[in-house]
Design a protein around this motif. Structure first.
Motif, PDB file in Angstrom:
ATOM      1  N   ALA A   1       1.911  75.052 169.215  1.00 31.14           N
ATOM      2  CA  ALA A   1       2.238  73.819 168.497  1.00 31.14           C
ATOM      3  C   ALA A   1       0.967  73.194 167.913  1.00 31.14           C
ATOM      4  CB  ALA A   1       2.946  72.831 169.421  1.00 31.14           C
ATOM      5  N   LEU A   2      -0.120  73.204 168.681  1.00 27.86           N
ATOM      6  CA  LEU A   2      -1.388  72.667 168.194  1.00 27.86           C
ATOM      7  C   LEU A   2      -1.909  73.492 167.020  1.00 27.86           C
ATOM      8  CD1 LEU A   2      -3.631  70.534 168.580  1.00 27.86           C
ATOM      9  CD2 LEU A   2      -4.762  72.200 170.079  1.00 27.86           C
ATOM     10  N   GLN A   3      -1.736  74.792 167.097  1.00 29.54           N
ATOM     11  CA  GLN A   3      -2.183  75.644 165.996  1.00 29.54           C
ATOM     12  C   GLN A   3      -1.407  75.307 164.712  1.00 29.54           C
ATOM     13  OE1 GLN A   3      -1.800  79.873 166.586  1.00 29.54           O
ATOM     14  NE2 GLN A   3      -3.032  80.323 164.781  1.00 29.54           N
ATOM     15  N   ALA A   4      -0.112  75.075 164.855  1.00 24.32           N
ATOM     16  CA  ALA A   4       0.720  74.749 163.687  1.00 24.32           C
ATOM     17  C   ALA A   4       0.462  73.327 163.190  1.00 24.32           C
ATOM     18  CB  ALA A   4       2.201  74.918 164.032  1.00 24.32           C
ATOM     19  N   ARG A   5       0.150  72.432 164.127  1.00 25.83           N
ATOM     20  CA  ARG A   5      -0.034  71.020 163.768  1.00 25.83           C
ATOM     21  C   ARG A   5      -1.249  70.448 164.498  1.00 25.83           C
ATOM     22  NH1 ARG A   5       5.061  68.105 165.289  1.00 25.83           N
ATOM     23  NH2 ARG A   5       3.933  66.353 164.400  1.00 25.83           N
ATOM     24  N   PRO A   6      -2.448  70.670 163.977  1.00 26.07           N
ATOM     25  CA  PRO A   6      -3.673  70.216 164.650  1.00 26.07           C
ATOM     26  C   PRO A   6      -3.715  68.716 164.946  1.00 26.07           C
ATOM     27  CG  PRO A   6      -4.213  71.692 162.846  1.00 26.07           C
ATOM     28  CD  PRO A   6      -2.737  71.405 162.754  1.00 26.07           C
ATOM     29  N   GLU A   7      -2.926  67.935 164.224  1.00 25.70           N
ATOM     30  CA  GLU A   7      -2.909  66.491 164.477  1.00 25.70           C
ATOM     31  C   GLU A   7      -2.303  66.155 165.843  1.00 25.70           C
ATOM     32  OE1 GLU A   7       0.982  67.342 162.286  1.00 25.70           O
ATOM     33  OE2 GLU A   7      -1.091  68.036 162.134  1.00 25.70           O
ATOM     34  N   LEU A   8      -1.708  67.117 166.520  1.00 26.33           N
ATOM     35  CA  LEU A   8      -1.152  66.896 167.857  1.00 26.33           C
ATOM     36  C   LEU A   8      -2.237  66.814 168.931  1.00 26.33           C
ATOM     37  CD1 LEU A   8       1.932  69.304 167.768  1.00 26.33           C
ATOM     38  CD2 LEU A   8       1.937  66.799 167.639  1.00 26.33           C
ATOM     39  N   PHE A   9      -3.479  67.097 168.543  1.00 25.57           N
ATOM     40  CA  PHE A   9      -4.572  67.058 169.526  1.00 25.57           C
ATOM     41  C   PHE A   9      -4.785  65.647 170.034  1.00 25.57           C
ATOM     42  CE2 PHE A   9      -9.024  66.375 170.655  1.00 25.57           C
ATOM     43  CZ  PHE A   9      -9.162  67.320 171.653  1.00 25.57           C
ATOM     44  N   ASP A  10      -4.819  65.515 171.349  1.00 24.18           N
ATOM     45  CA  ASP A  10      -5.150  64.273 172.030  1.00 24.18           C
ATOM     46  C   ASP A  10      -6.176  64.643 173.105  1.00 24.18           C
ATOM     47  OD1 ASP A  10      -4.325  61.344 172.921  1.00 24.18           O
ATOM     48  OD2 ASP A  10      -4.408  62.592 174.727  1.00 24.18           O
ATOM     49  N   TYR A  11      -7.359  64.073 173.039  1.00 27.86           N
ATOM     50  CA  TYR A  11      -8.447  64.466 173.948  1.00 27.86           C
ATOM     51  C   TYR A  11      -8.025  64.355 175.410  1.00 27.86           C
ATOM     52  CZ  TYR A  11     -13.059  65.094 175.918  1.00 27.86           C
ATOM     53  OH  TYR A  11     -14.123  65.590 176.650  1.00 27.86           O
ATOM     54  N   HIS A  12      -7.384  63.275 175.767  1.00 29.07           N
ATOM     55  CA  HIS A  12      -6.958  63.083 177.161  1.00 29.07           C
ATOM     56  C   HIS A  12      -6.037  64.222 177.615  1.00 29.07           C
ATOM     57  CE1 HIS A  12      -5.549  61.246 180.852  1.00 29.07           C
ATOM     58  NE2 HIS A  12      -4.314  61.445 180.429  1.00 29.07           N
TER      59      HIS A  12
END
Length: 143
Positions: free
Chosen positions: A117-128
């Motif tokens: 999912a992160l690969q498809a949508r990098p904006e899903l990254f949350d550092y925590h």
């Protein structure tokens, strides 16, 4: 610097443990508690040199440090994807994701799903979630 524990002989260099040292520690993590290891040790060990060992530990439901290994896999995946695979090999990550999907339990399936999912949508990254253990403590699917 060697850290000694009851069933674990210690790290020759805790900043750069060998796969065998990491595996031995993971099966006796109380011998050297995380708070006695270098700051950000999770970030130090979540690299190419130890990722295969971390993956094996995360795949082992009997490993006492399994959650730590899974946490490191989240760091590795995020680092890989966010650097567009300059930090780590895309092929290596994809092979681990495939194996997690075919042989892993629910925790590994969540990691694989979340990584894709992160690969498809990098904006899903949350550092925590990715780097501080949020997705390990509270298992859930993102995206």
């Amino acid at each position: 610097m060697s850290l000694q524990g009851s069933g674990f002989a210690g790290f020759a260099n805790p900043v750069d443990p060998s796969p065998a040292e990491l595996r031995a520690w993971a099966h006796d993590p109380g011998s050297v508690p995380l708070d006695q290891l270098p700051p950000d040790w999770d970030l130090l060990v979540a690299g190419d040199h130890l990722v295969a060992t971390l993956f094996d530990l995360a795949m082992d439901p009997t490993c006492p440090a399994r959650r730590f290994a899974l946490h490191c896999l989240y760091i590795y995946a995020a680092d890989s994807i966010r650097t567009k695979f300059r930090a780590h090999s895309k092929r290596k990550l994809m092979k681990m994701l495939d194996r997690a999907e075919s042989d892993g339990d629910e925790q590994l399936l969540f990691w694989a799903h979340n990584s894709r999912a992160l690969q498809a949508r990098p904006e899903l990254f949350d550092y925590h979630d990715w780097c501080e253990g949020g997705l390990v403590r509270r298992h859930r699917r993102i995206g």
